[in-house]
Design a protein around this motif. Structure first.
Motif, PDB file in Angstrom:
ATOM      1  N   VAL B   9       0.843  -1.208   0.000  1.00  0.00           N
ATOM      2  CA  VAL B   9       0.000   0.000   0.000  1.00  0.00           C
ATOM      3  C   VAL B   9       0.869   1.245   0.000  1.00  0.00           C
ATOM      4  O   VAL B   9       0.640   2.178  -0.770  1.00  0.00           O
ATOM      5  CB  VAL B   9      -0.944  -0.007   1.224  1.00  0.00           C
ATOM      6  N   PHE B  10       1.891   1.255   0.862  1.00  0.00           N
ATOM      7  CA  PHE B  10       2.747   2.448   0.959  1.00  0.00           C
ATOM      8  C   PHE B  10       3.452   2.726  -0.364  1.00  0.00           C
ATOM      9  O   PHE B  10       3.500   3.878  -0.816  1.00  0.00           O
ATOM     10  CB  PHE B  10       3.766   2.259   2.088  1.00  0.00           C
ATOM     11  N   HIS B  11       4.004   1.680  -0.972  1.00  0.00           N
ATOM     12  CA  HIS B  11       4.745   1.884  -2.233  1.00  0.00           C
ATOM     13  C   HIS B  11       3.833   2.413  -3.328  1.00  0.00           C
ATOM     14  O   HIS B  11       4.243   3.276  -4.122  1.00  0.00           O
ATOM     15  CB  HIS B  11       5.399   0.571  -2.677  1.00  0.00           C
ATOM     16  N   ILE B  12       2.603   1.895  -3.388  1.00  0.00           N
ATOM     17  CA  ILE B  12       1.681   2.359  -4.431  1.00  0.00           C
ATOM     18  C   ILE B  12       1.284   3.813  -4.187  1.00  0.00           C
ATOM     19  O   ILE B  12       1.276   4.638  -5.116  1.00  0.00           O
ATOM     20  CB  ILE B  12       0.434   1.445  -4.496  1.00  0.00           C
ATOM     21  N   LEU B  13       0.973   4.159  -2.946  1.00  0.00           N
ATOM     22  CA  LEU B  13       0.605   5.550  -2.647  1.00  0.00           C
ATOM     23  C   LEU B  13       1.768   6.491  -2.960  1.00  0.00           C
ATOM     24  O   LEU B  13       1.582   7.580  -3.527  1.00  0.00           O
ATOM     25  CB  LEU B  13       0.196   5.682  -1.175  1.00  0.00           C
ATOM     26  N   LEU B  14       2.984   6.068  -2.611  1.00  0.00           N
ATOM     27  CA  LEU B  14       4.159   6.904  -2.867  1.00  0.00           C
ATOM     28  C   LEU B  14       4.399   7.074  -4.366  1.00  0.00           C
ATOM     29  O   LEU B  14       4.748   8.156  -4.839  1.00  0.00           O
ATOM     30  CB  LEU B  14       5.382   6.273  -2.197  1.00  0.00           C
ATOM     31  N   LEU B  16       2.185   7.090  -6.664  1.00  0.00           N
ATOM     32  CA  LEU B  16       1.150   7.957  -7.232  1.00  0.00           C
ATOM     33  C   LEU B  16       1.216   9.383  -6.711  1.00  0.00           C
ATOM     34  O   LEU B  16       0.450  10.237  -7.161  1.00  0.00           O
ATOM     35  CB  LEU B  16      -0.242   7.366  -6.948  1.00  0.00           C
ATOM     36  N   ALA B  17       2.140   9.626  -5.764  1.00  0.00           N
ATOM     37  CA  ALA B  17       2.242  10.977  -5.194  1.00  0.00           C
ATOM     38  C   ALA B  17       2.624  11.998  -6.253  1.00  0.00           C
ATOM     39  O   ALA B  17       2.268  13.174  -6.159  1.00  0.00           O
ATOM     40  CB  ALA B  17       3.266  10.986  -4.053  1.00  0.00           C
ATOM     41  N   GLY B  18       3.319  11.547  -7.293  1.00  0.00           N
ATOM     42  CA  GLY B  18       3.775  12.462  -8.331  1.00  0.00           C
ATOM     43  C   GLY B  18       2.748  12.722  -9.417  1.00  0.00           C
ATOM     44  O   GLY B  18       2.965  13.574 -10.281  1.00  0.00           O
ATOM     45  N   LEU B  58      -7.853   5.845  -3.713  1.00  0.00           N
ATOM     46  CA  LEU B  58      -7.504   6.052  -5.118  1.00  0.00           C
ATOM     47  C   LEU B  58      -8.787   6.212  -5.914  1.00  0.00           C
ATOM     48  O   LEU B  58      -9.857   5.785  -5.475  1.00  0.00           O
ATOM     49  CB  LEU B  58      -6.751   4.846  -5.694  1.00  0.00           C
ATOM     50  N   GLU B  59      -8.644   6.824  -7.081  1.00  0.00           N
ATOM     51  CA  GLU B  59      -9.777   6.847  -8.011  1.00  0.00           C
ATOM     52  C   GLU B  59      -9.226   6.639  -9.412  1.00  0.00           C
ATOM     53  O   GLU B  59      -8.042   6.901  -9.686  1.00  0.00           O
ATOM     54  CB  GLU B  59     -10.539   8.163  -7.911  1.00  0.00           C
ATOM     55  N   VAL B  60     -10.115   6.166 -10.266  1.00  0.00           N
ATOM     56  CA  VAL B  60      -9.714   5.957 -11.659  1.00  0.00           C
ATOM     57  C   VAL B  60      -9.800   7.307 -12.372  1.00  0.00           C
ATOM     58  O   VAL B  60     -10.775   8.032 -12.238  1.00  0.00           O
ATOM     59  CB  VAL B  60     -10.632   4.924 -12.335  1.00  0.00           C
ATOM     60  N   SER B  61      -8.742   7.590 -13.095  1.00  0.00           N
ATOM     61  CA  SER B  61      -8.660   8.888 -13.764  1.00  0.00           C
ATOM     62  C   SER B  61      -8.798   8.692 -15.270  1.00  0.00           C
ATOM     63  O   SER B  61      -8.631   7.571 -15.764  1.00  0.00           O
ATOM     64  CB  SER B  61      -7.311   9.523 -13.421  1.00  0.00           C
ATOM     65  N   ARG B  81      -4.075  10.817  -0.097  1.00  0.00           N
ATOM     66  CA  ARG B  81      -2.912  11.699   0.113  1.00  0.00           C
ATOM     67  C   ARG B  81      -2.685  11.929   1.602  1.00  0.00           C
ATOM     68  O   ARG B  81      -1.554  11.913   2.079  1.00  0.00           O
ATOM     69  CB  ARG B  81      -3.128  13.026  -0.605  1.00  0.00           C
ATOM     70  N   ARG B  82      -3.793  12.096   2.352  1.00  0.00           N
ATOM     71  CA  ARG B  82      -3.647  12.300   3.802  1.00  0.00           C
ATOM     72  C   ARG B  82      -3.107  11.039   4.470  1.00  0.00           C
ATOM     73  O   ARG B  82      -2.305  11.119   5.399  1.00  0.00           O
ATOM     74  CB  ARG B  82      -4.993  12.705   4.407  1.00  0.00           C
ATOM     75  N   ALA B  83      -3.558   9.874   4.002  1.00  0.00           N
ATOM     76  CA  ALA B  83      -3.054   8.612   4.564  1.00  0.00           C
ATOM     77  C   ALA B  83      -1.554   8.478   4.307  1.00  0.00           C
ATOM     78  O   ALA B  83      -0.799   8.041   5.188  1.00  0.00           O
ATOM     79  CB  ALA B  83      -3.798   7.417   3.950  1.00  0.00           C
ATOM     80  N   LEU B  84      -1.117   8.862   3.111  1.00  0.00           N
ATOM     81  CA  LEU B  84       0.307   8.792   2.774  1.00  0.00           C
ATOM     82  C   LEU B  84       1.106   9.758   3.648  1.00  0.00           C
ATOM     83  O   LEU B  84       2.151   9.402   4.188  1.00  0.00           O
ATOM     84  CB  LEU B  84       0.512   9.115   1.296  1.00  0.00           C
TER      85      LEU B  84
END
Lengths: 150, 111
Positions: B9-14, B16-18, B58-61, B81-84
Protein backbone atom coordinates in the motif's frame (compact mmCIF):
# COMPACT_ATOMS: atom_id res chain seq x y z
CA UNK A 1 18.72 -10.16 -29.51
CA UNK A 2 16.37 -8.80 -32.12
CA UNK A 3 13.64 -11.46 -32.01
CA UNK A 4 10.79 -10.75 -29.59
CA UNK A 5 9.81 -13.48 -27.10
CA UNK A 6 6.84 -15.57 -28.22
CA UNK A 7 3.36 -14.36 -27.31
CA UNK A 8 2.37 -17.91 -26.33
CA UNK A 9 3.38 -16.91 -22.80
CA UNK A 10 0.88 -14.06 -22.91
CA UNK A 11 -1.86 -16.44 -24.07
CA UNK A 12 -0.94 -18.85 -21.27
CA UNK A 13 -1.04 -16.05 -18.70
CA UNK A 14 -4.40 -14.90 -20.02
CA UNK A 15 -5.71 -18.47 -19.57
CA UNK A 16 -4.30 -18.70 -16.05
CA UNK A 17 -6.19 -15.53 -15.11
CA UNK A 18 -9.37 -17.62 -15.27
CA UNK A 19 -8.27 -19.14 -11.97
CA UNK A 20 -8.95 -15.79 -10.29
CA UNK A 21 -12.49 -15.02 -9.07
CA UNK A 22 -14.65 -13.70 -11.90
CA UNK A 23 -15.22 -10.24 -10.38
CA UNK A 24 -11.48 -9.60 -9.96
CA UNK A 25 -10.66 -10.97 -13.41
CA UNK A 26 -13.33 -8.86 -15.11
CA UNK A 27 -12.16 -5.69 -13.42
CA UNK A 28 -8.39 -6.08 -13.80
CA UNK A 29 -7.79 -8.92 -16.26
CA UNK A 30 -7.08 -6.78 -19.32
CA UNK A 31 -4.66 -4.57 -17.43
CA UNK A 32 -2.84 -7.59 -15.99
CA UNK A 33 -2.38 -9.06 -19.45
CA UNK A 34 -1.05 -5.70 -20.71
CA UNK A 35 1.38 -5.52 -17.79
CA UNK A 36 2.59 -9.07 -18.40
CA UNK A 37 3.12 -8.29 -22.07
CA UNK A 38 4.99 -5.04 -21.38
CA UNK A 39 7.00 -6.61 -18.55
CA UNK A 40 8.09 -9.48 -20.77
CA UNK A 41 9.03 -7.06 -23.54
CA UNK A 42 11.06 -4.87 -21.17
CA UNK A 43 12.80 -7.89 -19.66
CA UNK A 44 13.71 -9.10 -23.14
CA UNK A 45 15.13 -5.70 -24.06
CA UNK A 46 17.07 -5.50 -20.79
CA UNK A 47 18.73 -8.89 -20.89
CA UNK A 48 17.21 -11.49 -23.18
CA UNK A 49 15.98 -14.88 -22.05
CA UNK A 50 17.59 -14.90 -18.57
CA UNK A 51 15.78 -11.69 -17.63
CA UNK A 52 12.55 -12.93 -19.21
CA UNK A 53 12.67 -16.16 -17.19
CA UNK A 54 13.44 -14.20 -14.02
CA UNK A 55 10.42 -11.99 -14.70
CA UNK A 56 8.19 -15.01 -15.37
CA UNK A 57 9.37 -16.62 -12.12
CA UNK A 58 8.39 -13.54 -10.13
CA UNK A 59 5.00 -13.36 -11.87
CA UNK A 60 4.37 -17.11 -11.31
CA UNK A 61 5.10 -16.91 -7.58
CA UNK A 62 2.95 -13.78 -7.30
CA UNK A 63 0.16 -15.53 -9.23
CA UNK A 64 0.04 -18.61 -6.98
CA UNK A 65 -0.10 -16.53 -3.81
CA UNK A 66 -2.61 -13.92 -5.00
CA UNK A 67 -5.03 -16.49 -6.48
CA UNK A 68 -5.40 -17.94 -2.98
CA UNK A 69 -5.78 -14.48 -1.42
CA UNK A 70 -8.44 -13.40 -3.93
CA UNK A 71 -10.48 -16.56 -3.43
CA UNK A 72 -10.32 -16.14 0.35
CA UNK A 73 -11.63 -12.58 -0.11
CA UNK A 74 -14.43 -13.76 -2.39
CA UNK A 75 -16.77 -14.84 0.40
CA UNK A 76 -18.56 -17.62 2.21
CA UNK A 77 -19.50 -20.09 -0.57
CA UNK A 78 -15.86 -20.70 -1.34
CA UNK A 79 -14.97 -20.96 2.34
CA UNK A 80 -17.64 -23.60 2.87
CA UNK A 81 -16.53 -25.56 -0.19
CA UNK A 82 -12.88 -25.53 0.86
CA UNK A 83 -13.78 -26.34 4.47
CA UNK A 84 -16.08 -29.20 3.48
CA UNK A 85 -13.49 -30.77 1.18
CA UNK A 86 -10.76 -30.50 3.79
CA UNK A 87 -13.01 -31.76 6.60
CA UNK A 88 -14.29 -34.72 4.61
CA UNK A 89 -10.76 -35.80 3.78
CA UNK A 90 -9.68 -35.57 7.44
CA UNK A 91 -12.74 -37.39 8.72
CA UNK A 92 -12.40 -40.25 6.26
CA UNK A 93 -8.80 -40.73 7.36
CA UNK A 94 -9.75 -40.56 11.05
CA UNK A 95 -12.72 -42.90 10.61
CA UNK A 96 -10.49 -45.50 9.03
CA UNK A 97 -8.23 -45.42 12.07
CA UNK A 98 -10.64 -45.19 14.99
CA UNK A 99 -14.17 -46.25 14.03
CA UNK A 100 -14.57 -50.05 14.12
CA UNK A 101 -15.57 -51.51 10.83
CA UNK A 102 -18.20 -54.25 11.04
CA UNK A 103 -17.13 -57.45 9.40
CA UNK A 104 -18.90 -58.35 6.23
CA UNK A 105 -20.04 -61.90 6.64
CA UNK A 106 -23.01 -64.00 5.69
CA UNK A 107 -26.18 -62.89 7.58
CA UNK A 108 -26.86 -64.69 10.90
CA UNK A 109 -29.23 -64.11 13.79
CA UNK A 110 -27.07 -61.22 14.90
CA UNK A 111 -27.90 -59.10 11.84
CA UNK A 112 -29.76 -56.54 13.94
CA UNK A 113 -26.70 -56.06 16.16
CA UNK A 114 -24.45 -55.56 13.17
CA UNK A 115 -26.89 -53.12 11.58
CA UNK A 116 -26.96 -51.04 14.78
CA UNK A 117 -23.17 -50.98 14.93
CA UNK A 118 -22.95 -49.73 11.34
CA UNK A 119 -25.56 -47.03 12.00
CA UNK A 120 -23.74 -45.92 15.13
CA UNK A 121 -20.47 -45.70 13.20
CA UNK A 122 -22.18 -43.62 10.50
CA UNK A 123 -23.62 -41.21 13.07
CA UNK A 124 -20.20 -40.76 14.70
CA UNK A 125 -18.63 -40.04 11.30
CA UNK A 126 -21.31 -37.48 10.33
CA UNK A 127 -21.01 -35.68 13.66
CA UNK A 128 -17.23 -35.53 13.21
CA UNK A 129 -17.66 -34.13 9.68
CA UNK A 130 -20.15 -31.45 10.84
CA UNK A 131 -17.97 -30.33 13.75
CA UNK A 132 -14.84 -30.17 11.61
CA UNK A 133 -16.63 -28.18 8.86
CA UNK A 134 -17.87 -25.63 11.40
CA UNK A 135 -14.48 -25.25 13.08
CA UNK A 136 -12.59 -25.00 9.78
CA UNK A 137 -15.05 -22.46 8.33
CA UNK A 138 -14.76 -20.35 11.49
CA UNK A 139 -10.96 -20.47 11.22
CA UNK A 140 -10.92 -19.34 7.57
CA UNK A 141 -13.47 -16.62 8.32
CA UNK A 142 -11.05 -15.31 10.94
CA UNK A 143 -8.21 -15.38 8.41
CA UNK A 144 -10.30 -13.44 5.87
CA UNK A 145 -11.32 -10.89 8.49
CA UNK A 146 -7.69 -10.34 9.46
CA UNK A 147 -6.62 -10.09 5.83
CA UNK A 148 -9.33 -7.50 5.11
CA UNK A 149 -8.34 -5.53 8.20
CA UNK A 150 -4.74 -5.45 6.98
CA UNK B 1 -7.16 0.98 7.61
CA UNK B 2 -5.80 1.86 11.05
CA UNK B 3 -2.15 1.38 12.03
CA UNK B 4 0.93 1.21 9.82
CA UNK B 5 0.35 0.74 6.12
CA UNK B 6 1.45 -2.51 4.50
CA UNK B 7 4.53 -2.16 2.26
CA UNK B 8 2.49 -2.74 -0.92
CA UNK B 9 0.00 0.00 0.00
CA UNK B 10 2.75 2.45 0.96
CA UNK B 11 4.75 1.88 -2.23
CA UNK B 12 1.68 2.36 -4.43
CA UNK B 13 0.60 5.55 -2.65
CA UNK B 14 4.16 6.90 -2.87
CA UNK B 15 4.39 6.05 -6.56
CA UNK B 16 1.15 7.96 -7.23
CA UNK B 17 2.24 10.98 -5.19
CA UNK B 18 3.77 12.46 -8.33
CA UNK B 19 0.63 12.21 -10.43
CA UNK B 20 -1.65 9.72 -12.17
CA UNK B 21 -0.18 6.51 -13.53
CA UNK B 22 -1.45 3.26 -15.02
CA UNK B 23 -0.71 -0.11 -13.43
CA UNK B 24 2.51 -0.97 -15.22
CA UNK B 25 3.87 2.53 -14.72
CA UNK B 26 3.12 2.20 -10.99
CA UNK B 27 5.18 -1.00 -10.75
CA UNK B 28 8.02 0.61 -12.73
CA UNK B 29 7.95 3.68 -10.48
CA UNK B 30 8.08 1.44 -7.40
CA UNK B 31 11.08 -0.36 -8.90
CA UNK B 32 12.79 2.98 -9.52
CA UNK B 33 11.98 4.44 -6.09
CA UNK B 34 13.28 1.35 -4.28
CA UNK B 35 16.43 1.07 -6.39
CA UNK B 36 15.31 -2.23 -7.91
CA UNK B 37 14.59 -3.84 -4.53
CA UNK B 38 10.83 -4.19 -4.83
CA UNK B 39 9.31 -5.74 -7.95
CA UNK B 40 5.55 -6.06 -7.55
CA UNK B 41 3.76 -8.76 -9.51
CA UNK B 42 0.44 -8.01 -11.26
CA UNK B 43 -1.58 -10.03 -8.74
CA UNK B 44 -0.25 -8.10 -5.76
CA UNK B 45 -0.43 -4.76 -7.58
CA UNK B 46 -4.03 -5.04 -8.72
CA UNK B 47 -5.18 -6.77 -5.54
CA UNK B 48 -3.85 -3.78 -3.59
CA UNK B 49 -5.29 -1.30 -6.09
CA UNK B 50 -8.67 -2.98 -5.62
CA UNK B 51 -8.47 -2.49 -1.85
CA UNK B 52 -7.37 1.13 -2.20
CA UNK B 53 -10.23 1.82 -4.62
CA UNK B 54 -12.65 0.26 -2.12
CA UNK B 55 -11.24 2.55 0.59
CA UNK B 56 -11.56 5.57 -1.75
CA UNK B 57 -7.87 6.31 -1.35
CA UNK B 58 -7.50 6.05 -5.12
CA UNK B 59 -9.78 6.85 -8.01
CA UNK B 60 -9.71 5.96 -11.66
CA UNK B 61 -8.66 8.89 -13.76
CA UNK B 62 -9.14 9.65 -17.44
CA UNK B 63 -6.40 8.35 -19.67
CA UNK B 64 -4.64 10.54 -22.22
CA UNK B 65 -6.31 10.25 -25.59
CA UNK B 66 -3.81 8.04 -27.41
CA UNK B 67 -3.36 5.44 -24.71
CA UNK B 68 -4.38 1.76 -24.89
CA UNK B 69 -8.06 1.49 -23.99
CA UNK B 70 -7.37 -1.53 -21.79
CA UNK B 71 -5.26 0.57 -19.44
CA UNK B 72 -6.77 2.62 -16.65
CA UNK B 73 -5.02 5.46 -14.90
CA UNK B 74 -5.14 5.82 -11.13
CA UNK B 75 -4.60 8.85 -8.94
CA UNK B 76 -4.65 9.64 -5.24
CA UNK B 77 -7.76 11.11 -3.68
CA UNK B 78 -7.55 13.61 -0.85
CA UNK B 79 -8.10 10.75 1.58
CA UNK B 80 -5.26 8.73 0.07
CA UNK B 81 -2.91 11.70 0.11
CA UNK B 82 -3.65 12.30 3.80
CA UNK B 83 -3.05 8.61 4.56
CA UNK B 84 0.31 8.79 2.77
CA UNK B 85 1.29 11.96 4.63
CA UNK B 86 0.33 10.37 7.97
CA UNK B 87 2.46 7.32 7.18
CA UNK B 88 5.46 9.41 6.13
CA UNK B 89 5.11 11.44 9.34
CA UNK B 90 4.95 8.22 11.38
CA UNK B 91 8.09 6.83 9.70
CA UNK B 92 9.86 10.16 10.14
CA UNK B 93 9.10 10.08 13.88
CA UNK B 94 10.49 6.55 14.11
CA UNK B 95 13.70 7.51 12.31
CA UNK B 96 14.13 10.53 14.61
CA UNK B 97 13.58 8.28 17.62
CA UNK B 98 16.19 5.86 16.26
CA UNK B 99 18.67 8.71 15.76
CA UNK B 100 17.99 9.94 19.29
CA UNK B 101 18.78 6.46 20.57
CA UNK B 102 22.02 6.77 18.59
CA UNK B 103 21.29 3.74 16.50
CA UNK B 104 23.63 3.82 13.53
CA UNK B 105 21.70 3.82 10.29
CA UNK B 106 23.87 2.08 7.67
CA UNK B 107 24.41 3.87 4.40
CA UNK B 108 22.74 2.11 1.48
CA UNK B 109 25.09 0.02 -0.63
CA UNK B 110 25.89 1.47 -4.03
CA UNK B 111 23.99 -0.44 -6.74
Amino acid sequence: MNAAPPTAATHLYKTLLYLYPAAFRQEFGDEMVCDFDDGTGDAWTAGGWPRVFAFWTIVSADFMWTVLIQWLRSGWPVLIAISATWSLSCCVLLAQQFVPRPELRTPRNRTEEEMMLMMLSAVVVFVLIAVTIIVTAAFWALVVRRTRRA
Amino acid sequence: MPGPLTPAVFHILLALAGGRLHGYAISKEILRQTGGQVQMGPGTLYGTLQRLLDLSWLEVSEAPGDEDERRRYYRLTGLGRRALQAEVHRMDSLVRAARTARIKIPKPRAT
